[in-house]
Design a protein around this motif. Structure first.
Motif, PDB file in Angstrom:
ATOM      1  N   ASP A 178       0.818  -1.209   0.000  1.00 41.58           N
ATOM      2  CA  ASP A 178       0.000   0.000   0.000  1.00 41.58           C
ATOM      3  C   ASP A 178       0.852   1.260   0.000  1.00 41.58           C
ATOM      4  O   ASP A 178       0.487   2.282  -0.572  1.00 41.58           O
ATOM      5  CB  ASP A 178      -0.942  -0.016   1.215  1.00 41.58           C
ATOM      6  N   ASP A 179       2.017   1.218   0.657  1.00 40.04           N
ATOM      7  CA  ASP A 179       2.870   2.402   0.718  1.00 40.04           C
ATOM      8  C   ASP A 179       3.590   2.663  -0.601  1.00 40.04           C
ATOM      9  O   ASP A 179       4.102   3.757  -0.829  1.00 40.04           O
ATOM     10  CB  ASP A 179       3.899   2.267   1.847  1.00 40.04           C
ATOM     11  N   ILE A 180       3.614   1.656  -1.486  1.00 39.64           N
ATOM     12  CA  ILE A 180       4.280   1.799  -2.777  1.00 39.64           C
ATOM     13  C   ILE A 180       3.269   2.097  -3.878  1.00 39.64           C
ATOM     14  O   ILE A 180       3.498   2.926  -4.758  1.00 39.64           O
ATOM     15  CB  ILE A 180       5.073   0.524  -3.121  1.00 39.64           C
ATOM     16  N   ILE A 181       2.135   1.403  -3.809  1.00 37.85           N
ATOM     17  CA  ILE A 181       1.096   1.578  -4.832  1.00 37.85           C
ATOM     18  C   ILE A 181       0.350   2.878  -4.549  1.00 37.85           C
ATOM     19  O   ILE A 181      -0.256   3.041  -3.493  1.00 37.85           O
ATOM     20  CB  ILE A 181       0.108   0.400  -4.828  1.00 37.85           C
ATOM     21  N   SER A 182       0.387   3.791  -5.467  1.00 37.20           N
ATOM     22  CA  SER A 182      -0.219   5.108  -5.241  1.00 37.20           C
ATOM     23  C   SER A 182      -1.541   5.277  -5.972  1.00 37.20           C
ATOM     24  O   SER A 182      -2.052   6.373  -6.091  1.00 37.20           O
ATOM     25  CB  SER A 182       0.747   6.213  -5.702  1.00 37.20           C
ATOM     26  N   PRO A 223      -0.403 -23.178   9.966  1.00 31.71           N
ATOM     27  CA  PRO A 223       0.613 -23.906  10.739  1.00 31.71           C
ATOM     28  C   PRO A 223       1.524 -22.965  11.530  1.00 31.71           C
ATOM     29  O   PRO A 223       1.959 -21.932  11.021  1.00 31.71           O
ATOM     30  CB  PRO A 223       1.411 -24.648   9.654  1.00 31.71           C
ATOM     31  N   GLN A 224       1.760 -23.297  12.775  1.00 29.90           N
ATOM     32  CA  GLN A 224       2.675 -22.590  13.672  1.00 29.90           C
ATOM     33  C   GLN A 224       2.192 -21.192  14.067  1.00 29.90           C
ATOM     34  O   GLN A 224       2.916 -20.464  14.748  1.00 29.90           O
ATOM     35  CB  GLN A 224       4.080 -22.480  13.060  1.00 29.90           C
ATOM     36  N   PHE A 225       0.971 -20.809  13.646  1.00 31.36           N
ATOM     37  CA  PHE A 225       0.491 -19.462  13.980  1.00 31.36           C
ATOM     38  C   PHE A 225       0.236 -19.360  15.479  1.00 31.36           C
ATOM     39  O   PHE A 225      -0.366 -20.244  16.088  1.00 31.36           O
ATOM     40  CB  PHE A 225      -0.793 -19.137  13.223  1.00 31.36           C
ATOM     41  N   LYS A 226       0.673 -18.238  16.073  1.00 28.44           N
ATOM     42  CA  LYS A 226       0.592 -18.114  17.524  1.00 28.44           C
ATOM     43  C   LYS A 226      -0.176 -16.880  17.982  1.00 28.44           C
ATOM     44  O   LYS A 226      -1.051 -16.978  18.841  1.00 28.44           O
ATOM     45  CB  LYS A 226       2.012 -18.081  18.112  1.00 28.44           C
ATOM     46  N   GLU A 227       0.137 -15.697  17.425  1.00 28.51           N
ATOM     47  CA  GLU A 227      -0.444 -14.469  17.959  1.00 28.51           C
ATOM     48  C   GLU A 227      -0.576 -13.425  16.856  1.00 28.51           C
ATOM     49  O   GLU A 227       0.241 -13.346  15.938  1.00 28.51           O
ATOM     50  CB  GLU A 227       0.445 -13.926  19.083  1.00 28.51           C
ATOM     51  N   LEU A 228      -1.640 -12.583  16.951  1.00 23.13           N
ATOM     52  CA  LEU A 228      -1.897 -11.521  15.988  1.00 23.13           C
ATOM     53  C   LEU A 228      -2.137 -10.224  16.741  1.00 23.13           C
ATOM     54  O   LEU A 228      -2.858 -10.202  17.746  1.00 23.13           O
ATOM     55  CB  LEU A 228      -3.142 -11.867  15.149  1.00 23.13           C
ATOM     56  N   ARG A 229      -1.530  -9.128  16.262  1.00 20.07           N
ATOM     57  CA  ARG A 229      -1.721  -7.848  16.937  1.00 20.07           C
ATOM     58  C   ARG A 229      -1.691  -6.706  15.924  1.00 20.07           C
ATOM     59  O   ARG A 229      -1.179  -6.848  14.816  1.00 20.07           O
ATOM     60  CB  ARG A 229      -0.672  -7.619  18.013  1.00 20.07           C
ATOM     61  N   PHE A 230      -2.261  -5.567  16.339  1.00 18.59           N
ATOM     62  CA  PHE A 230      -2.283  -4.350  15.545  1.00 18.59           C
ATOM     63  C   PHE A 230      -1.298  -3.358  16.146  1.00 18.59           C
ATOM     64  O   PHE A 230      -1.261  -3.164  17.363  1.00 18.59           O
ATOM     65  CB  PHE A 230      -3.698  -3.749  15.563  1.00 18.59           C
ATOM     66  N   VAL A 231      -0.501  -2.725  15.288  1.00 21.89           N
ATOM     67  CA  VAL A 231       0.459  -1.718  15.753  1.00 21.89           C
ATOM     68  C   VAL A 231       0.447  -0.547  14.781  1.00 21.89           C
ATOM     69  O   VAL A 231      -0.008  -0.661  13.643  1.00 21.89           O
ATOM     70  CB  VAL A 231       1.898  -2.281  15.862  1.00 21.89           C
ATOM     71  N   SER A 236       6.039   6.997  11.171  1.00 19.00           N
ATOM     72  CA  SER A 236       5.116   7.400  10.108  1.00 19.00           C
ATOM     73  C   SER A 236       3.647   7.396  10.540  1.00 19.00           C
ATOM     74  O   SER A 236       2.806   8.034   9.911  1.00 19.00           O
ATOM     75  CB  SER A 236       5.270   6.474   8.901  1.00 19.00           C
ATOM     76  N   GLY A 237       3.362   6.660  11.619  1.00 20.32           N
ATOM     77  CA  GLY A 237       1.981   6.532  12.065  1.00 20.32           C
ATOM     78  C   GLY A 237       1.159   5.554  11.247  1.00 20.32           C
ATOM     79  O   GLY A 237      -0.037   5.384  11.488  1.00 20.32           O
TER      80      GLY A 237
END
Length: 383
Positions: A178-182, A223-231, A236-237
């Motif tokens: 998204d930061d590359i495609i304008s 497979p092997q998925f453990k944790e998901l978070r938003f940051v 840049s925000g």
């Protein structure tokens, strides 16, 4: 509230449709049979119902004009007609019925006008157009009552439900880069380009609760998925998703969305959409980019996520996937077959023999899917 029945006349490649809809409806059919066109009926009603930036004329214009919408097999009938029944599924009588017909003027400016608009609340008809005022001032017929705030107070719940319809065909590359495609983001963001921005606008508690639900589903599918978070990037925000996987190095770092597999991103988008609200959700080929073992579990994953959610979105899903349709938990009553013919495409539920086969334990993939293959497919090897 769910859409329980759909009737069409002269819509795109459908000369006539009269079909029941369920909490989960699967659309099957050959290529170019009209699955996307059938989904577009609900997007069209959404676009009409928008309080801002919508309306009948814009919805028609955005689709290339009335000539692109009217069925080529219609011949002498100039009208395009759409009718939906809506209810909670608690009884045979719908809570709402909405019928719209539109056509070009036969003379003069040749504008597209409302030929009929009818709304029933239960057994009571509360709108019937054209009215005497419409006939005295035909400009009024360039708009539906559904789109007019000053006119829809008595049935605004219906308008809001239709306007909240979501179409999702998430393209992982738009999210990763998204930061590359304008390129300009499309209205309603059907391809998920602004997905992370949508997450950023939510209250933290709501966002974290939904991500926790998705995390539990992903732990079963990835497979092997453990944790998901938003940051959010401190400099840049910009919003990001981060995931952590079980690893032989206990302090292995987090991965951001550009490192996720395409399938993981599509699955996150699908699961998030299930949790957003309780209006209709349209899914086109959700199996894309996903491993067949995961695809086979999509119906069960959807069911599990919705069971733990306050909202239960109605799903209409178009698919070609043998893996998905091999899930024997799919209710055959929620399957619609699209069959192209010389007079346009017909839409039907399973017939008697197909229903009997499904009741005896065969899957939709075994009973229905083979009938979507072109009859002359085997001749392609001779070309």
């Amino acid at each position: 509230m769910h859409i329980t029945h759909l009737k069409l006349r002269n819509w795109r490649n459908f000369r006539e449709v009269d079909a029941p809809l369920h909490e989960r409806t699967y659309l099957l059919g050959p290529n170019a049979s009209g699955k996307s066109n059938l989904l577009d009926v609900f997007r069209f009603l959404r676009d009409i119902s928008k309080a801002r930036g919508g309306g009948l004329l814009k919805a028609i214009e955005d689709r290339g004009g009335l000539g692109k919408l009217r069925c080529l097999h219609a011949r002498t009938n100039p009208r395009v007609e759409i009718e939906v029944a809506l209810g909670t599924g608690g009884g045979e009588r719908p809570d709402w019925r909405y019928r719209l017909a539109f056509m070009k003027e036969s003379r003069g400016q040749r504008r597209t006008l409302v030929a009929a608009e009818e709304i029933w609340k239960g057994d009571k008809q509360i709108v019937e157009r054209p009215t005497k005022d419409d006939e005295a001032d035909p400009d009024r017929l360039t708009q539906t009552y559904l789109e007019q705030i000053q006119m829809n107070a008595e049935f605004r719940d219906l308008a809001k439900f239709l306007s909240n319809t979501t179409y999702l065909h998430l393209v992982p590359q738009l999210l990763k880069y998204d930061d590359i495609i304008s390129s300009q983001q499309l209205e309603d963001d059907p391809f998920g380009q602004g997905f992370l921005q949508r997450l950023a606008k939510l209250p933290e508690k709501t966002r974290n609760s939904r991500l926790k639900t998705i995390e539990k589903a992903l732990s079963l599918a990835v497979p092997q998925f453990k944790e998901l978070r938003f940051v959010q990037d401190p400099v840049s925000g910009r919003p990001h998703l981060e995931a952590q996987y079980a690893h032989h190095r206990p302090r292995a770092g987090w991965q951001r969305e550009e490192q996720f597999s395409d399938g993981t991103l599509r699955l996150i988008g699908l699961l998030w959409s299930l949790l957003e609200n309780d209006s209709l959700l349209l899914l086109e080929e959700p199996e894309l980019s996903l491993n067949d073992a995961i695809v086979k579990e999509i119906p069960r994953i959807f069911q599990r996520v919705q069971r733990n959610s306050k909202s239960r979105r109605q799903l209409i899903i178009s698919t070609h996937s043998e893996a998905l349709l091999s899930n024997k938990g799919i209710d055959g009553r929620g399957v619609l077959m699209l069959e192209p013919g010389p007079e346009g495409t017909s839409v039907r539920p399973p017939n008697g023999d197909e229903t009997l086969a499904l009741e005896h334990g065969l899957s939709v993939a075994e009973v229905m899917l083979p009938k979507t293959k072109p009859e002359r497919m085997g001749q392609m090897e001779l070309l």
